[in-house]
Design an enzyme around this catalytic site. Structure first.
Site, PDB file in Angstrom:
ATOM      1  N   LYS A   1       0.798  -1.227   0.000  1.00 15.69           N
ATOM      2  CA  LYS A   1       0.000   0.000   0.000  1.00 15.69           C
ATOM      3  C   LYS A   1       0.833   1.281   0.000  1.00 15.69           C
ATOM      4  CE  LYS A   1      -3.359  -1.069  -0.596  1.00 15.69           C
ATOM      5  NZ  LYS A   1      -3.644  -1.659  -1.939  1.00 15.69           N
TER       6      LYS A   1
ATOM      7  N   HIS B   1       7.119  -7.408  -1.941  1.00 16.96           N
ATOM      8  CA  HIS B   1       6.919  -6.657  -0.698  1.00 16.96           C
ATOM      9  C   HIS B   1       7.868  -7.154   0.393  1.00 16.96           C
ATOM     10  CE1 HIS B   1       3.521  -4.520  -2.233  1.00 16.96           C
ATOM     11  NE2 HIS B   1       2.706  -5.540  -2.252  1.00 16.96           N
TER      12      HIS B   1
ATOM     13  N   SER C   1      -4.594   2.838   4.186  1.00 16.64           N
ATOM     14  CA  SER C   1      -4.775   2.083   2.954  1.00 16.64           C
ATOM     15  C   SER C   1      -4.766   0.570   3.227  1.00 16.64           C
ATOM     16  CB  SER C   1      -3.672   2.463   1.974  1.00 16.64           C
ATOM     17  OG  SER C   1      -3.859   1.812   0.752  1.00 16.64           O
TER      18      SER C   1
END
Ligand SMILES: *[C@@H]1O[C@H](CO)[C@@H](O)[C@H](O)[C@H]1NC(C)=O
Ligand SMILES: *[C@@H]1O[C@H](CO)[C@@H](O)[C@H](O)[C@H]1NC(C)=O
Length: 296
Positions: free
Chosen positions: A49, A109, A139
């Site tokens: 995010k 990530h 988010s």
């Protein structure tokens, strides 16, 4: 309530060598660790995010020399596979990458400690994008609501507690950014800030073009700026994740491209929560030279 939320955590997430991750991803971990990077791979790393899709589309346009039509030929998660993403029937980032011609662009990530070692051995170029932690928390909360692979996040303040404790997929935001910030002392790693991109997208695009060893022609820069605005990306079926079935990502609950702004946290944090969060932030980031570009 406590017990059912705990068992939902255990059902959906697990801990692989200290990293909290989705169960489906964890089952594939041997393959993640054994992944063979190529010297001309470019890695795009972010905490979830943080603007991953935005920077990914920019990089892909640079690789495709500003050819927007070529980018629109396929969805972004096929053009830039998500390394550790795995779901039995639908997604397999590693398989996609293995079948892909060079030069590849790879999304991850993962914190640097969990990145397949071959990326370090091959000395690959990497771009890390960092976003204001409070906007990331907001988010990530909506992402938990819309993506059923997550346990129910509860209320926003309840979720923020988990976020601060690193009890979310990919663990502690603070550790993630601090580790990548240390790594970015290497000239092979470009560290970007989401807020800088909002403030002066041209400047950041030119920075990325230079980092990739290319020439920032006026036309290329303008094409990228035009094509990667929030509105363009939200209306672009190859970047707005509309191709993902509702069972994996329910955009009726919350759109994948939600707001794309700086400072939405102000609409979600109460004064008390904000004070607690700031104190915790100071503790976690003590000793790091990383300073977020905008007031947090
Ligand atoms: C970018 O958008 C502006 C405004 O819509 C337009 O005038 C310009 O021609 C576009 N440039 C490119 C390279 O697409
Ligand atoms: C994605 O873009 C397509 C084409 O513009 C649009 O029909 C669709 O509603 C968009 N999806 C979302 C979730 O915004």
């Amino acid at each position: 309530v406590m017990d059912s939320s705990k068992s939902e955590y255990a059902e959906k997430l697990c801990n692989v060598r200290g990293l909290i991750i989705y169960k489906d991803f964890a089952k594939n971990w041997d393959n993640v660790e054994a992944f063979q990077a190529r010297p001309d791979d470019l890695l795009i790393a972010t905490y979830p995010k943080s603007g991953t899709t935005w920077v990914s589309e920019i990089v892909d346009l640079i690789y495709k020399e500003g050819n927007v039509e070529k980018c629109k030929e396929d969805v972004i998660f096929n053009r830039i596979p998500f390394l550790e993403c795995k779901n039995e029937e639908h997604f397999d980032g590693i398989k996609q990458l293995e079948n892909m011609a060079s030069p590849r662009i790879v999304k991850t990530h993962l914190p640097p400690e969990y990145l397949p070692v071959s990326f370090w051995e091959k000395n690959c170029k990497m771009i890390y994008l960092c976003r204001n932690v409070k906007d990331v928390a907001v988010s990530y909360y909506y992402f938990h609501l819309m993506v059923p692979a997550h346990p129910n996040p509860g209320t926003f303040p309840e979720f923020v507690e988990k976020f601060m404790n690193g009890e979310v997929p990919y663990g502690s935001w603070y550790k993630h950014v601090k580790s990548w910030w240390e790594k970015s002392k290497s000239p092979n790693i470009l560290f970007l800030f989401y807020e800088d991109m909002h403030e002066d997208i041209r400047k950041e695009v030119i920075k990325v073009i230079h980092f990739l060893g290319r020439e920032p022609s006026e036309e290329l820069v303008e094409t990228i700026v035009n094509h990667t605005s929030f509105q363009e990306m939200k209306n672009n079926p190859t970047t707005n994740y509309t191709a993902i079935p509702d069972e994996f990502m329910n955009q009726k609950v919350s759109p994948f491209m939600r707001k794309g702004i700086v400072g939405d946290w102000k609409n979600h944090f109460t004064v008390a929560l904000n004070e607690r969060f700031d104190m915790h932030y100071e503790q976690e980031m003590k000793g790091s030279t990383l300073k977020l570009q905008t007031k947090i």
